[in-house]
Design a protein around this motif. Sequence first.
Motif, PDB file in Angstrom:
ATOM      1  N   GLU A   7       0.840  -1.208   0.000  1.00 44.16           N
ATOM      2  CA  GLU A   7       0.000   0.000   0.000  1.00 44.16           C
ATOM      3  C   GLU A   7       0.867   1.247   0.000  1.00 44.16           C
ATOM      4  N   LYS A   8       0.373   2.280  -0.698  1.00 51.42           N
ATOM      5  CA  LYS A   8       1.025   3.581  -0.678  1.00 51.42           C
ATOM      6  C   LYS A   8      -0.013   4.646  -0.977  1.00 51.42           C
ATOM      7  N   ASN A   9      -0.009   5.701  -0.167  1.00 51.21           N
ATOM      8  CA  ASN A   9      -0.926   6.828  -0.358  1.00 51.21           C
ATOM      9  C   ASN A   9      -2.389   6.380  -0.353  1.00 51.21           C
TER      10      ASN A   9
ATOM     11  N   GLY B 152       9.600   2.331   0.344  1.00 53.46           N
ATOM     12  CA  GLY B 152       8.586   3.231   0.887  1.00 53.46           C
ATOM     13  C   GLY B 152       7.165   2.730   0.850  1.00 53.46           C
ATOM     14  N   TRP B 153       6.912   1.594   0.206  1.00 55.38           N
ATOM     15  CA  TRP B 153       5.573   1.017   0.240  1.00 55.38           C
ATOM     16  C   TRP B 153       5.369   0.304   1.577  1.00 55.38           C
ATOM     17  N   ARG B 154       4.102   0.196   1.995  1.00 58.69           N
ATOM     18  CA  ARG B 154       3.795  -0.482   3.247  1.00 58.69           C
ATOM     19  C   ARG B 154       3.389  -1.920   2.962  1.00 58.69           C
ATOM     20  N   LEU B 155       3.968  -2.845   3.694  1.00 54.14           N
ATOM     21  CA  LEU B 155       3.654  -4.257   3.521  1.00 54.14           C
ATOM     22  C   LEU B 155       2.324  -4.587   4.198  1.00 54.14           C
ATOM     23  N   LEU B 156       1.377  -5.092   3.410  1.00 60.83           N
ATOM     24  CA  LEU B 156       0.151  -5.650   3.978  1.00 60.83           C
ATOM     25  C   LEU B 156       0.257  -7.164   4.065  1.00 60.83           C
ATOM     26  N   SER B 157       0.867  -7.783   3.077  1.00 56.72           N
ATOM     27  CA  SER B 157       1.115  -9.228   3.144  1.00 56.72           C
ATOM     28  C   SER B 157       2.087  -9.627   2.045  1.00 56.72           C
TER      29      SER B 157
ATOM     30  N   GLN C 167       6.472  -0.782   9.579  1.00 51.98           N
ATOM     31  CA  GLN C 167       5.567  -1.673   8.885  1.00 51.98           C
ATOM     32  C   GLN C 167       5.267  -2.942   9.666  1.00 51.98           C
ATOM     33  N   ARG C 168       5.996  -3.216  10.725  1.00 48.39           N
ATOM     34  CA  ARG C 168       5.892  -4.525  11.371  1.00 48.39           C
ATOM     35  C   ARG C 168       4.562  -4.751  12.055  1.00 48.39           C
ATOM     36  N   THR C 169       3.921  -3.664  12.490  1.00 46.71           N
ATOM     37  CA  THR C 169       2.666  -3.824  13.204  1.00 46.71           C
ATOM     38  C   THR C 169       1.548  -3.087  12.483  1.00 46.71           C
ATOM     39  N   ALA C 170       1.582  -3.137  11.153  1.00 43.10           N
ATOM     40  CA  ALA C 170       0.558  -2.458  10.357  1.00 43.10           C
ATOM     41  C   ALA C 170      -0.826  -2.927  10.770  1.00 43.10           C
ATOM     42  N   PRO C 171      -1.765  -2.016  11.054  1.00 39.41           N
ATOM     43  CA  PRO C 171      -3.078  -2.412  11.537  1.00 39.41           C
ATOM     44  C   PRO C 171      -3.919  -3.064  10.469  1.00 39.41           C
ATOM     45  N   ALA C 172      -4.873  -3.886  10.902  1.00 39.83           N
ATOM     46  CA  ALA C 172      -5.786  -4.499   9.959  1.00 39.83           C
ATOM     47  C   ALA C 172      -6.806  -3.461   9.493  1.00 39.83           C
TER      48      ALA C 172
END
Length: 222
Positions: A125-127, A152-157, A217-222
Amino acid sequence: MKLLQLSPSDLRHQLAGNGVWLRTGPFSLRIRSRLPRVAEGLTELYGQFEVRSAHQAFADFHVELNPPSRLRCWFRPQVNFSFDGAQPFKPLPLDQAYPMLEWGLNWCVSMHAHHYLIIHAAVVEKNGLAAILPAPPGSGKSTLTAGLVLSGWRLLSDELTLIDRRTGLLHALPRPVSLKNQSIDVIRQFNPEAFINRVSHDTSKGSVAHMRPPPRQRTAPA
């Protein structure tokens, strides 16, 4: 508290006893193991994740990684993955204990989280916008995912995209990124500061290691 706040001896003691309760995305896990490699992998890759005393909290999945028998500890050491007391897989060599944990957790979600639409795909995810990256095994999906996350992107899975059937929203399942064979060196060269744990060789997928997502990114919320 976070897993890294447990001392190595406390973590090993809890894993060998009642287990460690770990939260990742929408799921809670209870992990038990007497194996130092499992404790090491959790410390290195899940240090920033929330943990609790396993006997005080509900868990969606109860998993265990231990040798099949005491004799096996000395003769051809192996490891079993157990889920709720059942063993869905054949034993693997002991030095593949940590990858077996990650593979087993993927299996738990795939086989039991039926309230989600699950796609075998990475998602980043980004923006506020997500990119779903489906691809067959060995095509470079995790390599691309790792590169995006380090850019810079966020890991969702890395492995499983979870879609809420009612709302259509994506749910994050942030766990370490699985890297295989040449991808390990590719990501090390791409970002020398990326943390990649020890390599397990001669697995069914070749050489395997896992990359720890960047701190935010390690604790990205659901």
